[in-house]
Motif scaffolding. Sequence first.
Motif, PDB file in Angstrom:
ATOM      1  N   PHE A  40       0.634  -1.090   0.043  1.00  0.00           N
ATOM      2  CA  PHE A  40       0.088   0.089   0.052  1.00  0.00           C
ATOM      3  C   PHE A  40       0.870   1.417   0.256  1.00  0.00           C
ATOM      4  CE2 PHE A  40      -2.299   3.366   2.225  1.00  0.00           C
ATOM      5  CZ  PHE A  40      -3.458   3.412   1.542  1.00  0.00           C
TER       6      PHE A  40
ATOM      7  N   HIS B 223      -1.486 -11.499  13.419  1.00  0.00           N
ATOM      8  CA  HIS B 223      -0.363 -12.201  13.782  1.00  0.00           C
ATOM      9  C   HIS B 223       0.142 -13.493  13.294  1.00  0.00           C
ATOM     10  CE1 HIS B 223      -3.161 -13.185  17.110  1.00  0.00           C
ATOM     11  NE2 HIS B 223      -2.472 -14.316  16.946  1.00  0.00           N
TER      12      HIS B 223
ATOM     13  N   THR C 219       2.094  -7.004  17.970  1.00  0.00           N
ATOM     14  CA  THR C 219       0.960  -7.489  19.066  1.00  0.00           C
ATOM     15  C   THR C 219       0.484  -8.683  18.420  1.00  0.00           C
ATOM     16  OG1 THR C 219      -0.696  -5.990  17.762  1.00  0.00           O
ATOM     17  CG2 THR C 219       0.389  -5.200  19.478  1.00  0.00           C
TER      18      THR C 219
ATOM     19  N   ARG D 141      -0.731 -11.882  -3.207  1.00  0.00           N
ATOM     20  CA  ARG D 141      -0.986 -12.376  -4.653  1.00  0.00           C
ATOM     21  C   ARG D 141      -2.191 -12.064  -5.000  1.00  0.00           C
ATOM     22  NH1 ARG D 141       2.417 -16.872  -3.633  1.00  0.00           N
ATOM     23  NH2 ARG D 141       0.592 -18.294  -3.560  1.00  0.00           N
ATOM     24  N   HIS D 142      -3.346 -12.180  -3.964  1.00  0.00           N
ATOM     25  CA  HIS D 142      -5.005 -11.948  -4.414  1.00  0.00           C
ATOM     26  C   HIS D 142      -5.143 -10.620  -4.637  1.00  0.00           C
ATOM     27  CE1 HIS D 142      -8.979 -12.781  -4.777  1.00  0.00           C
ATOM     28  NE2 HIS D 142      -9.366 -11.989  -3.722  1.00  0.00           N
TER      29      HIS D 142
ATOM     30  N   ARG E  66     -12.096   4.051   1.543  1.00  0.00           N
ATOM     31  CA  ARG E  66     -11.733   4.680   0.035  1.00  0.00           C
ATOM     32  C   ARG E  66     -11.925   5.900  -0.052  1.00  0.00           C
ATOM     33  NH1 ARG E  66     -11.094   1.659  -4.422  1.00  0.00           N
ATOM     34  NH2 ARG E  66     -10.552  -0.131  -3.302  1.00  0.00           N
TER      35      ARG E  66
ATOM     36  N   VAL F 221       2.086  -4.863  10.592  1.00  0.00           N
ATOM     37  CA  VAL F 221       0.769  -4.387  10.069  1.00  0.00           C
ATOM     38  C   VAL F 221      -0.319  -5.352  10.234  1.00  0.00           C
ATOM     39  CG1 VAL F 221       1.976  -2.409   8.802  1.00  0.00           C
ATOM     40  CG2 VAL F 221       1.363  -4.699   7.815  1.00  0.00           C
ATOM     41  N   LYS F 222      -1.386  -4.457  10.209  1.00  0.00           N
ATOM     42  CA  LYS F 222      -2.963  -5.606  10.279  1.00  0.00           C
ATOM     43  C   LYS F 222      -3.541  -5.501   9.036  1.00  0.00           C
ATOM     44  CE  LYS F 222      -1.988  -6.199  14.725  1.00  0.00           C
ATOM     45  NZ  LYS F 222      -1.489  -7.596  15.299  1.00  0.00           N
ATOM     46  N   LEU F 223      -3.074  -4.757   8.115  1.00  0.00           N
ATOM     47  CA  LEU F 223      -3.648  -4.733   6.614  1.00  0.00           C
ATOM     48  C   LEU F 223      -2.518  -4.745   5.604  1.00  0.00           C
ATOM     49  CD1 LEU F 223      -6.060  -1.740   7.115  1.00  0.00           C
ATOM     50  CD2 LEU F 223      -6.899  -4.139   6.917  1.00  0.00           C
TER      51      LEU F 223
ATOM     52  N   PHE G 220      -2.443   5.258   7.697  1.00  0.00           N
ATOM     53  CA  PHE G 220      -2.108   3.831   7.729  1.00  0.00           C
ATOM     54  C   PHE G 220      -0.546   3.703   7.729  1.00  0.00           C
ATOM     55  CE2 PHE G 220      -0.980   0.069   5.432  1.00  0.00           C
ATOM     56  CZ  PHE G 220      -1.940  -0.915   6.025  1.00  0.00           C
TER      57      PHE G 220
ATOM     58  N   ARG H 153       1.174 -14.742  -0.226  1.00  0.00           N
ATOM     59  CA  ARG H 153       0.030 -15.430  -0.826  1.00  0.00           C
ATOM     60  C   ARG H 153      -1.210 -14.646  -0.967  1.00  0.00           C
ATOM     61  NH1 ARG H 153      -3.587 -17.922   2.004  1.00  0.00           N
ATOM     62  NH2 ARG H 153      -2.416 -18.234   3.869  1.00  0.00           N
TER      63      ARG H 153
ATOM     64  N   LYS I 212      -5.838   6.290  -2.765  1.00  0.00           N
ATOM     65  CA  LYS I 212      -6.821   5.936  -2.879  1.00  0.00           C
ATOM     66  C   LYS I 212      -7.691   5.540  -1.769  1.00  0.00           C
ATOM     67  CE  LYS I 212      -6.577   7.204  -7.545  1.00  0.00           C
ATOM     68  NZ  LYS I 212      -7.216   8.619  -7.748  1.00  0.00           N
ATOM     69  N   LEU I 213      -6.970   5.250  -0.594  1.00  0.00           N
ATOM     70  CA  LEU I 213      -7.494   4.750   0.609  1.00  0.00           C
ATOM     71  C   LEU I 213      -6.688   5.566   1.686  1.00  0.00           C
ATOM     72  CD1 LEU I 213      -6.890   0.987   0.206  1.00  0.00           C
ATOM     73  CD2 LEU I 213      -9.223   2.084  -0.001  1.00  0.00           C
TER      74      LEU I 213
ATOM     75  N   ILE J 103       1.729  -2.000  16.666  1.00  0.00           N
ATOM     76  CA  ILE J 103       0.307  -1.614  16.057  1.00  0.00           C
ATOM     77  C   ILE J 103      -0.583  -2.506  16.574  1.00  0.00           C
ATOM     78  CG2 ILE J 103      -0.870  -1.787  13.988  1.00  0.00           C
ATOM     79  CD1 ILE J 103       1.614  -0.950  12.220  1.00  0.00           C
TER      80      ILE J 103
ATOM     81  N   ARG K  67      -3.463  -9.254  -7.922  1.00  0.00           N
ATOM     82  CA  ARG K  67      -4.271  -9.181  -9.279  1.00  0.00           C
ATOM     83  C   ARG K  67      -5.421  -8.724  -9.345  1.00  0.00           C
ATOM     84  NH1 ARG K  67      -7.166 -14.906  -9.145  1.00  0.00           N
ATOM     85  NH2 ARG K  67      -6.807 -15.720  -7.163  1.00  0.00           N
ATOM     86  N   VAL K  68      -6.274  -8.449  -8.219  1.00  0.00           N
ATOM     87  CA  VAL K  68      -7.484  -7.677  -8.224  1.00  0.00           C
ATOM     88  C   VAL K  68      -7.332  -6.170  -8.772  1.00  0.00           C
ATOM     89  CG1 VAL K  68      -9.380  -7.086  -6.811  1.00  0.00           C
ATOM     90  CG2 VAL K  68      -8.712  -9.394  -6.519  1.00  0.00           C
TER      91      VAL K  68
ATOM     92  N   GLN L 261      -5.802   1.308  -5.262  1.00  0.00           N
ATOM     93  CA  GLN L 261      -5.270   0.576  -4.136  1.00  0.00           C
ATOM     94  C   GLN L 261      -6.329  -0.123  -3.364  1.00  0.00           C
ATOM     95  OE1 GLN L 261      -3.634   4.366  -2.212  1.00  0.00           O
ATOM     96  NE2 GLN L 261      -1.694   3.358  -2.361  1.00  0.00           N
ATOM     97  N   ASP L 262      -5.701  -1.294  -2.771  1.00  0.00           N
ATOM     98  CA  ASP L 262      -6.896  -1.841  -1.976  1.00  0.00           C
ATOM     99  C   ASP L 262      -6.078  -2.823  -0.865  1.00  0.00           C
ATOM    100  OD1 ASP L 262      -9.148  -2.881  -0.870  1.00  0.00           O
ATOM    101  OD2 ASP L 262     -10.052  -3.439  -2.820  1.00  0.00           O
ATOM    102  N   VAL L 263      -6.687  -3.279  -0.028  1.00  0.00           N
ATOM    103  CA  VAL L 263      -5.927  -3.973   1.218  1.00  0.00           C
ATOM    104  C   VAL L 263      -6.609  -4.930   1.701  1.00  0.00           C
ATOM    105  CG1 VAL L 263      -5.099  -1.856   2.228  1.00  0.00           C
ATOM    106  CG2 VAL L 263      -7.210  -2.513   2.853  1.00  0.00           C
ATOM    107  N   GLN L 264      -5.973  -6.084   2.461  1.00  0.00           N
ATOM    108  CA  GLN L 264      -6.827  -7.023   2.994  1.00  0.00           C
ATOM    109  C   GLN L 264      -6.242  -7.451   4.413  1.00  0.00           C
ATOM    110  OE1 GLN L 264      -7.712 -10.205   0.528  1.00  0.00           O
ATOM    111  NE2 GLN L 264      -7.962 -11.657   2.029  1.00  0.00           N
ATOM    112  N   ARG L 265      -7.052  -7.633   5.310  1.00  0.00           N
ATOM    113  CA  ARG L 265      -6.785  -7.871   6.656  1.00  0.00           C
ATOM    114  C   ARG L 265      -5.884  -9.066   7.038  1.00  0.00           C
ATOM    115  NH1 ARG L 265      -8.695  -5.485  11.280  1.00  0.00           N
ATOM    116  NH2 ARG L 265      -9.588  -3.936  10.015  1.00  0.00           N
TER     117      ARG L 265
ATOM    118  N   GLN M 236      -5.719  -1.502  12.639  1.00  0.00           N
ATOM    119  CA  GLN M 236      -5.478  -0.537  11.533  1.00  0.00           C
ATOM    120  C   GLN M 236      -6.919  -0.699  10.485  1.00  0.00           C
ATOM    121  OE1 GLN M 236      -1.624  -1.765   9.768  1.00  0.00           O
ATOM    122  NE2 GLN M 236      -1.100   0.377  10.345  1.00  0.00           N
TER     123      GLN M 236
END
Lengths: 290, 290, 290, 290
Positions: free
Chosen positions: A201, A248, C286, A260-261, C245, A219-221, C201, A257, C220-221, C238, A264-265, A241-245, C241
């Motif tokens: 990001f 730990h 964490t 990668r998802h 958008r 980081v958590k995302l 972020f 992994r 963008k986020l 952290i 591509r999106v 831009q996009d993120v995923q949660r 987070q």
Amino acid sequence: MSDTAVADRARILVSCPDRPGVVAAISQFLYGMNANIVRMDQYSTDPDGGRLFMRVEFDLPHLSDRRRELEEGFARTARPLDMQGEIRYARERKRIAIFVSKMDHCLRELLWQWQAGDLSGDPVVVISNHPDLREVAATFGLPFYHVPVTRETKAEAERRQLEILKNYRVDLVVLARYMQILSTEFVSAYPNRIINIHHSFLPAFVGANPYERAYERGVKLIGATAHYVTANLDEGPIIEQDVQRVNHRDSVEDLKRIGRHIERVVLARAVAWHLEDRILTYKNKTVVFV
Amino acid sequence: MSDTAVADRARILVSCPDRPGVVAAISQFLYGMNANIVRMDQYSTDPDGGRLFMRVEFDLPHLSDRRRELEEGFARTARPLDMQGEIRYARERKRIAIFVSKMDHCLRELLWQWQAGDLSGDPVVVISNHPDLREVAATFGLPFYHVPVTRETKAEAERRQLEILKNYRVDLVVLARYMQILSTEFVSAYPNRIINIHHSFLPAFVGANPYERAYERGVKLIGATAHYVTANLDEGPIIEQDVQRVNHRDSVEDLKRIGRHIERVVLARAVAWHLEDRILTYKNKTVVFV
Amino acid sequence: MSDTAVADRARILVSCPDRPGVVAAISQFLYGMNANIVRMDQYSTDPDGGRLFMRVEFDLPHLSDRRRELEEGFARTARPLDMQGEIRYARERKRIAIFVSKMDHCLRELLWQWQAGDLSGDPVVVISNHPDLREVAATFGLPFYHVPVTRETKAEAERRQLEILKNYRVDLVVLARYMQILSTEFVSAYPNRIINIHHSFLPAFVGANPYERAYERGVKLIGATAHYVTANLDEGPIIEQDVQRVNHRDSVEDLKRIGRHIERVVLARAVAWHLEDRILTYKNKTVVFV
Amino acid sequence: MSDTAVADRARILVSCPDRPGVVAAISQFLYGMNANIVRMDQYSTDPDGGRLFMRVEFDLPHLSDRRRELEEGFARTARPLDMQGEIRYARERKRIAIFVSKMDHCLRELLWQWQAGDLSGDPVVVISNHPDLREVAATFGLPFYHVPVTRETKAEAERRQLEILKNYRVDLVVLARYMQILSTEFVSAYPNRIINIHHSFLPAFVGANPYERAYERGVKLIGATAHYVTANLDEGPIIEQDVQRVNHRDSVEDLKRIGRHIERVVLARAVAWHLEDRILTYKNKTVVFV
């Protein structure tokens, strides 16, 4: 859309100083041509004397016979208002070169969406500094060029790549996890026409090994960024831009992994928007009319 | 925006049969008035003979002296193109009545956003079938009316409520977890001007006790829906929806707690959009220009 | 939960070298006490010789009479396995000091969730370097201390603040958009017990003016980060987070408004988790058992 | 993980009446075997006398030589506590049959993730009521069976399908947009071992044509649901759901295109969790330890 529908569709992209009358001038011009506006988007950086960006999508019956009329009329309309503008024809599908190294997920996503009919452009060639993905390209019937790159051969390799792009009349270069930095010369040959996917990001984790560093930082995302390539690495205008949660429990491998998802999106979205002429740029930023 | 800026800003909302020339007519008219278009959004249900919706936000210098000119000019423009249209003035802030029962989270969110300057309208009265939230209203300096409702007194109660709405010259009614069903007569007095928050992702869990039923069904996301109220309960045009992830550990109480958060967010977004004239409706659906 | 239920509930938090038998030892010990495990979470950094983290939530009938027995038994269990561990009692609600400057959104969200019964701890004092939010604190019945801070008086101000924290027997300090940097001395007085909300972020836009910089960069986020405060500004572990958008239409002011929403959500989540003893830290990261 | 690591890894899944000592018994047993617990998850429906669910992932050195010892020991541990439990071995990768009709997106996503090494099970056969996707299966080296289904031949077709499943020793059936309803007999042959992807956010739009109905209703989010198949169509335990934002511009075709993306993501997640033994079911709901 049917083929006839595509044949009559065009888009005008405009950027100009913001002043009263711009929208009126364009819409009056199109009305005079008997065009039907399908969608109009407009954005002013600042209503009091900023810059105006506009995208008008329209259908013009018998467009193929009236292109010269359209272009000359638009030029006459644009001049007094200092418009920088372009007409793009839906029927002229953009031709795409996909650059890859060894990872296949971004390449596959693009080819797959293309095959599913979800892209309004066409991959025409795959170029790689490694031979690994030759077969993937072949599966989709695409020519594959293996152009090895070393520090010594880089200039020569880029010459070869540019030659291929020229031979295939490429409109858009997509760096689909191509792990090489392009020279300023290369980049300037395709201004705002090279899209890269960065595996973080941005501007977090600019540079190499972003997943390792995201893991270290806890980081958590995690995210991905598609951007136009400029002379400054990782600094070009951001398209999407996009993120995923994550949490730990996720190891660096897990982050990769999951990443990668997202990659591509995000890349596929950016490429689709570019192909549909939805993106304008200014001041190292993008205006995306989605 | 500054007060001067607000004073000169207006919006035209248009709905009409889609045909060439609509955008040109409106933008030409505004250009003739010397207005500056700040933002224009347009949507056609179907480019070949559907319905066109448009929202134009513009600044017109010295607007307060030119309203009659603007309105007459727009009427002349609208007539030949069968436009149903309205002009809304940013300076005429909408007046809001908030209906509540016992739960305070939606009420508080709205009042809070109002206080923070994030709403472009003003709550003017709180009405409730219970006395519980009187103090909350008082904290924000708002009059509070306790209008009890029983099956027997419902008609009388609604008469009383309508009277209050009239006295306060209310433009928008917000049902902020008001646990009563309004009569068809009441609803028809404020068409597309009553917003309800339903505590589920409609059309899932239409009706009562949605969180209990979501729990029973074992869904993995719960949601909320803001919609305009029509004669058919839970069936009005949807304005906004959102969801949040839950899991097997979440009890019904947890779902309600999480739900409270989504409800207030979704309701506040819908109210803000309404206040900014961003929503048009057709065929029991909304067009939201965000 | 009922008061009786709360009275009997406790949590054991453990961190130790990962080796066979840790889970068995703890669960055997609790079984021997006749405790009922409500929830057990366990995480090993690396199954082959890493570190193990565990959180066990359990109910122990007549807990208040058996605390000494519990603590001594746990100490005996922990010693041979090199456990660093703590027992936390649900009935001992943590006491919170909220530090603010002028912005009220994070303060209000916390106080509101507290009032709604959603927090398992209690704000007991509000401290600010500005007088502005005195009334907000008063509305919720909380004492408010105005402790001005200048470069010259900073050391003295922190002494005063620490004194207040001590007087109110504060367990957790929440920096709810407190726009001052704390000294290393202050931070070391509350290790892993000061939570800050950073308005980006992280690690994107470390430092000042993150929204301005996000706007300039054209992201963008936008996001927010809740973290424990350490001696290194913006570098602590952290906790949580989230992002939302945005697009090219959003001005810096819009980003700040949208940001306020994310900030309060993210901060409130982090605080709730801390209060429920769900967070362990190691290596500047964490482990959050949610 | 390395092959050796996989060879030594196993999981115990337990469901039993909740009472003190369950966790202690299992962890003591594993400690006695000298197993190392990698991860333990536990969930009680209700701490006071409900049902307890547990998943323990552990490494047992030389597991292949000690399976009988492990299984007998576990049986002795389980009996007095009324545990229903199972031991699953990571090395015994589950064998998957994928049922499809004409749409390829879910099939491709699964095969692709499999090829990328992201699935801990193996597709072994593709079965379809149409011949269209034969080539996709072939590309990935999988046998493809075309078993046409008509109302008249349905019973016979299911017999044929069950025979194929038996021949390929299939553990898990994935309905990857297989547009046929399975009989109660078929379903009961694979209890909680048939995963379907439904193209809506259940229970919204149960039944046929969900995207058309979502479009008609004007929803602002569309979703997909992966669930175990039971005798009641669309009513089985939900494993995973997700949604994506849509707006008024999106046609039914757009919803389907966007939906394809959510469907493949949601189905792939559910399948991965099943393969990793993360899902337990009770009362038509799932407990998913992610």
